[in-house]
Scaffold this active site. Structure first.
Site, PDB file in Angstrom:
ATOM      1  N   ARG A 196     -46.254  36.866  37.207  1.00  0.00           N
ATOM      2  CA  ARG A 196     -45.524  35.598  37.090  1.00  0.00           C
ATOM      3  C   ARG A 196     -45.193  34.957  38.442  1.00  0.00           C
ATOM      4  O   ARG A 196     -45.389  33.754  38.616  1.00  0.00           O
ATOM      5  CB  ARG A 196     -44.257  35.760  36.237  1.00  0.00           C
ATOM      6  CG  ARG A 196     -44.529  36.303  34.817  1.00  0.00           C
ATOM      7  CD  ARG A 196     -43.352  36.115  33.865  1.00  0.00           C
ATOM      8  NE  ARG A 196     -43.111  34.712  33.609  1.00  0.00           N
ATOM      9  CZ  ARG A 196     -42.178  34.001  34.160  1.00  0.00           C
ATOM     10  NH1 ARG A 196     -41.307  34.568  34.970  1.00  0.00           N
ATOM     11  NH2 ARG A 196     -42.069  32.716  33.912  1.00  0.00           N
ATOM     12  N   CYS A 209     -54.872  43.546  47.918  1.00  0.00           N
ATOM     13  CA  CYS A 209     -55.457  42.790  49.027  1.00  0.00           C
ATOM     14  C   CYS A 209     -55.556  41.310  48.710  1.00  0.00           C
ATOM     15  O   CYS A 209     -56.645  40.761  48.509  1.00  0.00           O
ATOM     16  CB  CYS A 209     -56.833  43.361  49.352  1.00  0.00           C
ATOM     17  SG  CYS A 209     -56.712  45.102  49.707  1.00  0.00           S
ATOM     18  N   GLU A 210     -54.425  40.655  48.580  1.00  0.00           N
ATOM     19  CA  GLU A 210     -54.352  39.217  48.323  1.00  0.00           C
ATOM     20  C   GLU A 210     -53.040  38.741  48.924  1.00  0.00           C
ATOM     21  O   GLU A 210     -51.995  39.374  48.702  1.00  0.00           O
ATOM     22  CB  GLU A 210     -54.223  38.927  46.812  1.00  0.00           C
ATOM     23  CG  GLU A 210     -55.369  39.359  45.981  1.00  0.00           C
ATOM     24  CD  GLU A 210     -56.166  38.196  45.423  1.00  0.00           C
ATOM     25  OE1 GLU A 210     -55.836  37.027  45.704  1.00  0.00           O
ATOM     26  OE2 GLU A 210     -57.147  38.486  44.726  1.00  0.00           O
ATOM     27  N   TYR A 255     -47.151  31.460  38.649  1.00  0.00           N
ATOM     28  CA  TYR A 255     -46.319  30.274  38.370  1.00  0.00           C
ATOM     29  C   TYR A 255     -45.286  30.017  39.460  1.00  0.00           C
ATOM     30  O   TYR A 255     -44.376  29.227  39.246  1.00  0.00           O
ATOM     31  CB  TYR A 255     -45.541  30.443  37.060  1.00  0.00           C
ATOM     32  CG  TYR A 255     -46.320  30.964  35.886  1.00  0.00           C
ATOM     33  CD1 TYR A 255     -47.317  30.199  35.287  1.00  0.00           C
ATOM     34  CD2 TYR A 255     -46.037  32.216  35.342  1.00  0.00           C
ATOM     35  CE1 TYR A 255     -48.019  30.678  34.195  1.00  0.00           C
ATOM     36  CE2 TYR A 255     -46.732  32.700  34.247  1.00  0.00           C
ATOM     37  CZ  TYR A 255     -47.723  31.931  33.679  1.00  0.00           C
ATOM     38  OH  TYR A 255     -48.406  32.403  32.592  1.00  0.00           O
ATOM     39  N   GLU A 308     -41.007  30.554  16.527  1.00  0.00           N
ATOM     40  CA  GLU A 308     -41.915  31.527  17.163  1.00  0.00           C
ATOM     41  C   GLU A 308     -41.418  31.902  18.549  1.00  0.00           C
ATOM     42  O   GLU A 308     -42.122  31.724  19.546  1.00  0.00           O
ATOM     43  CB  GLU A 308     -43.327  30.916  17.288  1.00  0.00           C
ATOM     44  CG  GLU A 308     -43.940  30.445  15.984  1.00  0.00           C
ATOM     45  CD  GLU A 308     -45.201  29.584  16.204  1.00  0.00           C
ATOM     46  OE1 GLU A 308     -45.560  29.319  17.374  1.00  0.00           O
ATOM     47  OE2 GLU A 308     -45.807  29.179  15.208  1.00  0.00           O
ATOM     48  N   PRO A 309     -40.206  32.429  18.673  1.00  0.00           N
ATOM     49  CA  PRO A 309     -39.695  32.728  20.014  1.00  0.00           C
ATOM     50  C   PRO A 309     -40.365  33.959  20.611  1.00  0.00           C
ATOM     51  O   PRO A 309     -40.589  34.959  19.917  1.00  0.00           O
ATOM     52  CB  PRO A 309     -38.203  32.995  19.771  1.00  0.00           C
ATOM     53  CG  PRO A 309     -38.141  33.489  18.365  1.00  0.00           C
ATOM     54  CD  PRO A 309     -39.261  32.803  17.609  1.00  0.00           C
ATOM     55  N   GLY A 310     -40.708  33.874  21.866  1.00  0.00           N
ATOM     56  CA  GLY A 310     -41.278  35.023  22.563  1.00  0.00           C
ATOM     57  C   GLY A 310     -40.359  35.420  23.703  1.00  0.00           C
ATOM     58  O   GLY A 310     -39.589  36.372  23.622  1.00  0.00           O
ATOM     59  N   ARG A 311     -40.424  34.630  24.779  1.00  0.00           N
ATOM     60  CA  ARG A 311     -39.654  34.930  25.985  1.00  0.00           C
ATOM     61  C   ARG A 311     -38.165  35.198  25.709  1.00  0.00           C
ATOM     62  O   ARG A 311     -37.617  36.189  26.182  1.00  0.00           O
ATOM     63  CB  ARG A 311     -39.764  33.745  26.942  1.00  0.00           C
ATOM     64  CG  ARG A 311     -39.151  34.000  28.317  1.00  0.00           C
ATOM     65  CD  ARG A 311     -39.047  32.692  29.112  1.00  0.00           C
ATOM     66  NE  ARG A 311     -40.228  31.892  29.040  1.00  0.00           N
ATOM     67  CZ  ARG A 311     -41.245  31.923  29.923  1.00  0.00           C
ATOM     68  NH1 ARG A 311     -41.159  32.692  30.979  1.00  0.00           N
ATOM     69  NH2 ARG A 311     -42.292  31.147  29.755  1.00  0.00           N
TER      70      ARG A 311
END
Ligand code: LLP
Length: 455
Positions: free
Chosen positions: A346, A381-382, A350, A307-310
């Site tokens: 991301r 605004c963060e 992370y 089940e590869p995604g990335r």
């Protein structure tokens, strides 16, 4: 200064990154030698045969751009590397669920790993076959299961006894038999970021290895359940092969223990998780991954699912963004760009380090007089709204930058925070390019809302 060196395809070594006192310099040209979709031609960044600047001009920014060839090459690498066993590559839709991406993979023969009804509907809309779909995820509802059963998916990856009972109940009401595998939590350390590590005892995922046998025995008594496989997924962005091998060993133990109890399986699903190079990581290649697993897999006589995604899409994509404002301050230089954490979360979520490279090399270089350390930030605004920190770049307002590795978990994790329309998406193949998702309009953002009128 410290350098990270990497061997280029030609065998020589080039420093990809240099850490100076002020910031990180990424040699954009050396990096692109490792990213097959990207190249500098006469100093101008290209994706396949299309100039990045031309894409930015035509489709505006922020804009995700994907390479069809890069996606297909990875798919082929998986299929070729595992050619000696019967297998099915089920692309993890969550990494990038654009219909064009799904359609390209469906045509190439891929199956899909889904985690929601929405993802299943996307796969079907893109021409994918339900009988090549595995359905993962911890929270399937009655309606989700009913829809998937009616479509005839290949397998439910079941994560708890209560899910198993629910699937049995729905299947009984539809007078069907539901094909299942149990997602076993093998309790191995994937050695990756804690938010994306899933195979440890204290993660919410899967059924504990020690309980798996008992749950399989219970499943075997359920009249509308058909046990067909076993599944695990231990985490994401794994750069080493050892945790995969450790997980496989534990799964194989169970396959034998199940056979002893008279429960025979048709497939083993090893999930996704293979890591990619974002800057100077050196993940195992698909070939090395296959070489480590195949000796064990060939002895099993089971079909193998992945089940590869990335790894399928990360380096097939870039996020293009324009520098809007340069804001040097006493302590830091901020480059405010038109993409933000709502487009690519991301880095904020992370602390992921992703490369930001220029669309032209003309003033790029560690020693050029214009090179300075910049925080590449969005306009949200963060304080957490950053795409990269302390990067040595020569920037001017109006410059187009490319954030590499953005093909996976980029657009799919984007949001409308700060009422920002989500970016457009473009697919490139050779010299052709096509808008595969229109930029949202601001009116669309509140089209489903209404004014309070009840009193
Ligand atoms: N199968 C299952 C059951 C999964 O949960 C996942 C990813 C995959 C396959 C695909 O894993 P991959 O090959 O992409 O590593 N948003 C995070 C990654 C979250 C991964 C979640 N599960 C990030 O941007 O790093």
């Amino acid at each position: 200064m410290s350098n990270s060196e990497a061997t280029t395809d030609m065998g020589s070594t080039t420093a990809i990154t240099t850490q100076t006192e002020t910031g990180l310099y990424i040699d954009a040209k050396a990096l692109t030698a490792h990213l097959p979709a990207l190249s500098y031609r006469d100093e101008a960044l290209h994706i396949e045969d299309v100039s990045i600047k031309a894409v930015a001009e035509q489709y505006q920014t922020p804009c995700y751009v994907y390479s069809k060839q890069a996606i297909l090459e990875v798919y082929k690498a998986y299929s070729d590397s595992f050619a000696s066993v019967e297998h099915q590559i089920c692309y993890a839709v969550k990494a990038n669920s654009n219909l064009a991406v799904l359609g390209i993979l469906a045509q190439a023969g891929a199956g899909f790993d889904i985690v929601s009804r929405g993802e299943l509907m996307r796969v079907l809309a893109a021409g994918g076959q339900a009988n090549r779909v595995v359905y993962s995820g911890v929270g399937k509802t009655y309606e989700d299961i009913e829809f998937a059963l009616n479509q005839g998916i290949s397998c439910f990856n079941v994560e708890s006894i209560s899910e198993l009972s629910l699937i049995n109940k729905v299947a009984a009401q539809l007078d069907k038999s539901a094909p299942i595998s149990l997602r076993v939590n093998p309790d191995v350390d994937a050695k990756t970021h804690p938010y994306i590590s899933t195979g440890l005892k204290d993660n919410k995922f899967g059924i504990a290895h020690e309980q798996a046998l008992a749950v399989y025995e219970q499943a075997a008594t359920m009249p509308n359940i058909e046990i067909i496989g076993i599944d695990c997924h231990i985490g994401s962005q794994l750069t080493e092969v050892a945790p995969f091998v450790a997980a496989l060993d534990k799964i194989i133990e169970l396959v034998h223990a199940l056979a002893d109890k008279g429960i025979t399986l048709q497939h083993i699903d090893l999930g996704g998780g293979l890591g990619v190079r974002y800057i100077d990581e050196s993940p195992v290649s698909i070939d090395e991954f296959a070489a480590a697993l195949l000796p064990k897999l060939t002895q099993l006589d089971l079909k193998v699912f992945f089940e590869p995604g990335r790894s399928m899409v990360a380096n097939a994509g870039v996020l293009l963004t324009r520098v809007d404002v340069l804001k040097p301050t006493e302590h830091k230089n901020f480059a405010i760009v038109d993409a933000a954490m709502n487009d690519l979360i991301r880095p904020a979520l992370y602390q992921a380090e992703m490369a930001v490279i220029p669309s032209t090399l003309s003033s790029h270089g560690i020693e050029t007089k214009d090179s300075q350390a910049w925080d590449i930030v969005g306009a949200i605004c963060e304080t957490g709204d950053f795409l990269a920190k302390d990067r040595l770049l020569a920037l001017r307002a109006g410059d187009i930058l490319a954030i590499t590795g953005a093909g996976a978990y980029g657009f799919t994790m984007s949001s409308n925070y700060n009422s920002r329309p989500r970016a457009s998406e473009v697919m490139v193949s050779g010299e052709s390019h096509q808008l595969v998702r229109k930029r949202e309009t601001i009116a669309e953002l509140y089209a489903n809302e209404s004014l309070w009128q009840a009193e």
